[in-house]
Design a protein around this motif. Sequence first.
Motif, mmCIF file in Angstrom:
data_model
loop_
_atom_site.group_PDB
_atom_site.id
_atom_site.type_symbol
_atom_site.label_atom_id
_atom_site.label_comp_id
_atom_site.label_asym_id
_atom_site.label_seq_id
_atom_site.Cartn_x
_atom_site.Cartn_y
_atom_site.Cartn_z
ATOM 1 N N THR A 74 10.134 0.631 6.015
ATOM 2 C CA THR A 74 9.966 -0.063 7.281
ATOM 3 C C THR A 74 11.033 0.360 8.281
ATOM 4 O O THR A 74 12.012 1.031 7.937
ATOM 5 C CB THR A 74 10.054 -1.587 7.086
ATOM 6 N N ALA A 75 10.867 -0.084 9.530
ATOM 7 C CA ALA A 75 11.839 0.217 10.573
ATOM 8 C C ALA A 75 13.199 -0.393 10.257
ATOM 9 O O ALA A 75 14.240 0.111 10.704
ATOM 10 C CB ALA A 75 11.330 -0.276 11.924
ATOM 11 N N ASN A 76 13.219 -1.498 9.487
ATOM 12 C CA ASN A 76 14.498 -2.112 9.107
ATOM 13 C C ASN A 76 14.919 -1.711 7.692
ATOM 14 O O ASN A 76 15.726 -2.388 7.042
ATOM 15 C CB ASN A 76 14.441 -3.633 9.246
ATOM 16 N N GLU A 132 6.817 -7.063 2.822
ATOM 17 C CA GLU A 132 8.067 -6.369 2.526
ATOM 18 C C GLU A 132 8.610 -6.780 1.156
ATOM 19 O O GLU A 132 8.377 -7.889 0.673
ATOM 20 C CB GLU A 132 9.105 -6.645 3.610
ATOM 21 N N SER A 133 9.358 -5.856 0.544
ATOM 22 C CA SER A 133 9.872 -6.088 -0.802
ATOM 23 C C SER A 133 11.202 -5.365 -0.971
ATOM 24 O O SER A 133 11.444 -4.326 -0.347
ATOM 25 C CB SER A 133 8.867 -5.573 -1.844
ATOM 26 N N GLY A 134 12.053 -5.916 -1.831
ATOM 27 C CA GLY A 134 13.261 -5.232 -2.241
ATOM 28 C C GLY A 134 14.400 -5.315 -1.247
ATOM 29 O O GLY A 134 14.288 -5.904 -0.171
ATOM 30 N N PRO A 135 15.544 -4.704 -1.596
ATOM 31 C CA PRO A 135 16.735 -4.742 -0.746
ATOM 32 C C PRO A 135 16.628 -3.769 0.409
ATOM 33 O O PRO A 135 15.716 -2.940 0.472
ATOM 34 C CB PRO A 135 17.844 -4.332 -1.704
ATOM 35 N N LEU A 157 5.385 -7.910 -8.140
ATOM 36 C CA LEU A 157 6.258 -6.833 -8.589
ATOM 37 C C LEU A 157 7.475 -7.385 -9.312
ATOM 38 O O LEU A 157 7.956 -8.481 -9.004
ATOM 39 C CB LEU A 157 6.721 -5.989 -7.398
ATOM 40 N N GLU A 158 7.979 -6.607 -10.271
ATOM 41 C CA GLU A 158 9.233 -6.944 -10.902
ATOM 42 C C GLU A 158 10.371 -6.807 -9.879
ATOM 43 O O GLU A 158 10.208 -6.179 -8.824
ATOM 44 C CB GLU A 158 9.491 -5.997 -12.089
ATOM 45 N N ALA A 159 11.534 -7.320 -10.209
ATOM 46 C CA ALA A 159 12.703 -7.144 -9.342
ATOM 47 C C ALA A 159 13.052 -5.658 -9.301
ATOM 48 O O ALA A 159 12.994 -4.956 -10.322
ATOM 49 C CB ALA A 159 13.870 -7.955 -9.873
#
Length: 338
Positions: free
Chosen positions: A263-265, A286-289, A332-334
């Motif tokens: 993503t843009a961020n 969105e997902s994840g760090p 989803l898993e972590a």
Amino acid sequence: MNGDWLICGRDGRLSVYRLSDDAVLCRAERGPGGGWTAPRKAGGEQRLHPVLALGQGADGYAHLVSWRPTVKGEAGLVHSTHFRAHLAPLDWTPIGHPDRKGPRTGTPAVAVDAQGRAHVFVRNDAGGVSAAVQKEKGGWEPWKDLKGHDVQDGLAAVTGESGLIELYAAVPGGILHWRQEKAGAEPVLKEALETPVRPGTLYALATSPAYTTLFFADDSGTLYAWRPGAEPTALLPAAGPGPVAAVRCTLDGHDCTLLAQRTANSRVAFAAYPTELESAGAWWAESGPKLAEDAVVSLATDEHGRTVAAALSPSSGRLLLTRRKDEPGLALEAWREV
């Protein structure tokens, strides 16, 4: 990098490929779902330019293509095959230059046909596309000019469910499409679509026995899906710059196409919809760090048929991985660093 750099081999192990200085590095699972090896050079000690194209055949073998420096101001393309994750890839083999000699002409693309032969495509000095095809018993066929005009960088090559090779290229104000008419034949320029297209956003996926689907973005940031012979369909706003990654998967008993994009961020966004049914709509989640600014995303399916997503920072080598949980929907898993 051009192509899927996250690959599940025929032994069920996942492999990851990335560029580092003047080499390609690969990592692999020590066993399906297990720990990972340290990065190691692919293809021996040959110095490379920072360019990599990847493709995978139905046999599970990975094919890597890059440019190497030759004499001053000139370069040539090289190819390596990686048969199994626990083995080292073969040494780089020269496959020449589309114009016999000269500097790099663009980022190559590679697809593998049903016979296991790699097809390498690259822009030539005249602005068209040239192709080199691997022989079944070793070596390479001579380069062939597939024509075209004003081709921009970022070719998208794909093998259809039929085993035939297709190629897409962006040109100013449109997209060119080549397709093999039969196995072993030279791909033919079949269609020139007039449409706004942002170079560097093309990704192609086999979506049915009859069709491949091309995903691309226009200058407004809208993501489209296009199957030759029809008009492009606006799917949803692109989540960020660059091409999407895509994979077929089964969600709640339905054949679906899963898209992923940085993503843009600088996070990873996912969207899914019934394959070839863009009218059903799709929405990003969105997902994840937060990722590094140079992070790229790739999708694959593991030996158990579970979708796997990876995010990689080429500059640091940081690799994050997640798998789909064994439950309904797209849970989803972590994300974990490997």
